[in-house]
Scaffold this motif. Structure first.
Motif, short mmCIF file in Angstrom:
data_model
loop_
_atom_site.label_atom_id
_atom_site.label_comp_id
_atom_site.label_asym_id
_atom_site.label_seq_id
_atom_site.Cartn_x
_atom_site.Cartn_y
_atom_site.Cartn_z
N LEU A 186 0.73 -1.20 -0.05
CA LEU A 186 -0.21 -0.03 0.07
C LEU A 186 0.83 1.28 -0.18
CD1 LEU A 186 -2.59 -1.10 2.81
CD2 LEU A 186 -2.94 -1.49 0.29
N SER A 187 0.55 2.11 -0.80
CA SER A 187 1.23 3.50 -1.06
C SER A 187 0.52 4.55 -0.33
CB SER A 187 1.66 3.83 -2.24
OG SER A 187 2.24 5.05 -2.58
N TYR A 188 1.16 5.26 0.50
CA TYR A 188 0.08 6.36 1.41
C TYR A 188 0.66 7.75 0.74
CZ TYR A 188 -1.17 2.54 4.29
OH TYR A 188 -1.60 1.36 4.90
N PRO A 189 -0.34 8.45 0.12
CA PRO A 189 0.20 10.01 -0.25
C PRO A 189 0.09 10.80 1.03
CG PRO A 189 -2.17 9.56 -0.70
CD PRO A 189 -1.76 8.42 -0.12
N ALA A 190 1.39 10.92 1.76
CA ALA A 190 1.35 11.60 2.91
C ALA A 190 1.63 13.13 2.46
CB ALA A 190 2.92 11.43 3.57
N ARG A 191 0.94 13.84 3.37
CA ARG A 191 1.05 15.36 3.26
C ARG A 191 2.40 15.92 3.18
NH1 ARG A 191 -3.67 17.80 2.53
NH2 ARG A 191 -5.65 16.70 2.99
N PRO A 192 2.55 16.99 2.65
CA PRO A 192 4.04 17.42 2.71
C PRO A 192 4.39 17.47 4.29
CG PRO A 192 2.85 18.80 1.33
CD PRO A 192 1.89 17.68 1.91
N GLY A 193 5.69 17.19 4.77
CA GLY A 193 6.10 17.19 5.88
C GLY A 193 5.43 16.19 6.92
N ARG A 194 4.51 15.09 6.58
CA ARG A 194 3.83 14.31 7.49
C ARG A 194 4.33 13.03 7.37
NH1 ARG A 194 -0.04 17.16 10.11
NH2 ARG A 194 0.59 15.78 11.70
N GLY A 195 5.29 12.65 6.28
CA GLY A 195 5.56 11.39 6.26
C GLY A 195 5.92 10.58 7.37
N MET A 196 6.85 11.16 8.27
CA MET A 196 7.40 10.46 9.41
C MET A 196 6.19 10.28 10.32
SD MET A 196 10.13 8.86 10.98
CE MET A 196 11.51 9.74 10.05
N ARG A 197 5.32 11.39 10.72
CA ARG A 197 4.18 11.17 11.63
C ARG A 197 3.29 10.02 11.08
NH1 ARG A 197 1.29 9.78 14.86
NH2 ARG A 197 -0.06 10.99 15.90
N LEU A 198 3.11 9.95 9.69
CA LEU A 198 1.97 8.86 9.33
C LEU A 198 2.75 7.51 9.43
CD1 LEU A 198 -0.21 7.95 7.54
CD2 LEU A 198 1.16 8.40 5.46
N ALA A 199 4.05 7.25 9.23
CA ALA A 199 4.79 5.94 9.49
C ALA A 199 4.83 5.56 10.90
CB ALA A 199 6.20 5.95 8.99
N GLU A 200 4.60 6.60 11.68
CA GLU A 200 4.62 6.27 13.28
C GLU A 200 3.33 5.73 13.53
OE1 GLU A 200 5.20 8.25 17.45
OE2 GLU A 200 4.89 9.68 15.75
N LEU A 201 2.32 6.54 13.06
CA LEU A 201 0.84 6.22 13.27
C LEU A 201 0.54 4.75 12.72
CD1 LEU A 201 -1.98 6.65 14.54
CD2 LEU A 201 -2.39 7.67 12.32
N LEU A 202 1.18 4.34 11.52
CA LEU A 202 0.86 3.16 11.27
C LEU A 202 1.48 1.99 11.85
CD1 LEU A 202 1.37 3.83 7.19
CD2 LEU A 202 -0.85 3.29 8.34
N ALA A 203 2.69 2.48 12.41
CA ALA A 203 3.40 1.30 13.13
C ALA A 203 2.63 1.10 14.42
CB ALA A 203 4.94 1.93 13.41
N ARG A 204 2.11 2.04 15.12
CA ARG A 204 1.36 1.97 16.42
C ARG A 204 0.00 1.17 16.11
NH1 ARG A 204 5.62 3.32 18.51
NH2 ARG A 204 5.92 5.63 19.04
N GLN A 205 -0.59 1.44 15.04
CA GLN A 205 -1.70 0.55 14.69
C GLN A 205 -1.46 -0.99 14.50
OE1 GLN A 205 -4.74 1.95 15.10
NE2 GLN A 205 -4.89 4.14 14.41
N ASP A 206 -0.27 -1.03 13.81
CA ASP A 206 0.19 -2.58 13.55
C ASP A 206 0.57 -3.28 14.71
OD1 ASP A 206 -0.47 -2.39 10.71
OD2 ASP A 206 1.60 -1.70 10.04
N GLU A 207 1.15 -2.36 15.64
CA GLU A 207 1.51 -3.09 16.83
C GLU A 207 0.44 -3.57 17.71
OE1 GLU A 207 3.82 -1.66 20.90
OE2 GLU A 207 4.34 -0.80 18.90
#
Length: 380
Positions: free
Chosen positions: A272-293
């Motif tokens: 899955l490819s997520y179109p992150a808003r500018p400057g929000r890539g790291m925050r998005l990745a962190e949220l996905l990590a929390r949800q997967d955990e």
């Protein structure tokens, strides 16, 4: 583009699930080790280039300190160690165009480099005895992995060339999986989403040795040359500097991996490819990590493994799913349970009147990448 000031929002040194074998989001300190082989006679030039780089790195958010060491046995061998408040600010810097420009003066005097990154688990000296590890920002416990190193490369091709490129990338002989006595290629999965290509690889042993091994294989070289005319970023694989810059920018590091307690032999792999808003890539990745955990502990979740790759605002999530995508809860497949949160961090086009599940299912369709090829080593 992600700035070096972007930080994860999790608490420092949080306890992570034992199912998480890799993560940059626990808040613990990071130690980076760079092994450098300098050309004979270029030691002074290297030292001057390092001094310039050191002064620039000192102002990067999250940087704590660094040391430069020279071998007492071989004056061509150097060691640079640096300490960072945590992994995300380092990754934001090292994967940025700013870093590419900073290290350029080193290229003319360095024959080879090798970068290693470590979370700090224990230390002696420093803080007083009895200080809590959370206060010292140490990784709370050692992680137990499966022996695989996960990495990805990504690049874009010229619009209109996607079908041609997919055909080239799907039609080649697999390289020899055995690299040496300790390193083996285990799996390569290649996906496309629009004009973006993502190649995810799994290696047992030495990742750098595996990447070099693959780059030397005639069948791989032929494919790389064949797609050159269609790349948006020009490169010349016969020019070491051109190739180095291209693959530096193409690197898409794995920032989180989790394996659920349940194991399904017939799980299917999706990206899955997520179109992150500018400057929000790291925050998005962190949220996905929390949800997967959290989902790893949920017996209802069809996701048995998940790896998140992130660089700047490019976020890709590789998932292995039992039962396929269509029958699963779209929130678990997407890794985002709240459409409003998805709208905050991504550029998925929202439909305000759509029911939650329908909205999330639509996001899954928009994010799903097309599989080009998925190859496993026979002995993996």
């Amino acid at each position: 583009m992600t700035t070096t000031s972007e930080r994860p929002t999790g608490s420092p040194s949080r306890q992570v699930s034992p199912r998480v074998s890799q993560s940059v989001f626990d808040g613990s300190r990071l130690r980076v080790v760079l092994l450098v082989d300098v050309y004979d006679g270029a030691q002074q030039q290297f030292l001057e280039a390092y001094e310039l780089l050191c002064n620039q790195v000192a102002s990067v958010p999250g940087h704590v300190s660094d040391q430069l060491c020279q071998s007492i046995e071989n004056p061509s061998q150097w060691l640079i160690t640096s300490e960072w408040e945590s992994a995300p600010p380092f990754l934001a810097w090292v994967n940025s165009e700013e870093h590419v420009r900073m290290v350029e003066p080193l290229h003319s005097c360095v024959r080879d480099t090798r970068s290693l990154r470590f979370h700090v688990v224990r230390e002696t000296g420093g803080p007083a005895a009895g200080t809590e590890s959370a206060e010292r920002r140490l990784q709370s416990a050692p992680r137990i992995g499966d022996g695989l190193i996960r990495h990805a490369l990504t690049f874009t091709v010229k619009p209109g060339s996607e079908e041609k490129v997919a055909g080239i990338l799907a039609d080649y002989a697999s390289p020899e999986p055995k690299v040496d006595e300790t390193t083996r290629l285990c799996r390569t999965s290649l996906f496309m989403h629009g004009n973006r290509v993502v190649r995810a690889i799994e290696v047992r042993g030495d990742l750098l040795a595996a990447l070099r091994h693959v780059s030397r294989q005639p069948e791989v070289r032929a494919v790389e040359e064949a797609i050159n005319p269609y790349l948006e970023q020009d490169r010349d694989l016969n020019d070491p500097e051109s190739a180095r810059v291209f693959f530096t920018r193409a690197a898409l590091p794995a920032v989180h991996h989790v394996t659920a307690e349940r194991q399904e032999g017939q799980a299917e792999r999706y990206a899955l490819s997520y179109p992150a808003r500018p400057g929000r890539g790291m925050r998005l990745a962190e949220l996905l990590a929390r949800q997967d955990e959290a989902a790893a502990d949920d017996p209802r979740s069809p996701v048995v493994r998940s790896t998140i790759f992130q660089r700047d605002d490019v976020v890709v999530r590789l998932v292995e799913v039992s039962g396929g995508l269509d029958a699963a809860d779209p929130a678990l497949i997407l890794g985002l349970a709240d459409p409003a949160q998805a709208a905050e961090l991504t550029e998925f086009p929202a439909e305000a009147s759509a029911p939650r599940d329908a909205e999330l299912a639509r996001f899954v369709k928009l994010a799903r990448m097309d599989l080009v090829t998925d190859r496993r080593s026979p002995e993996a």
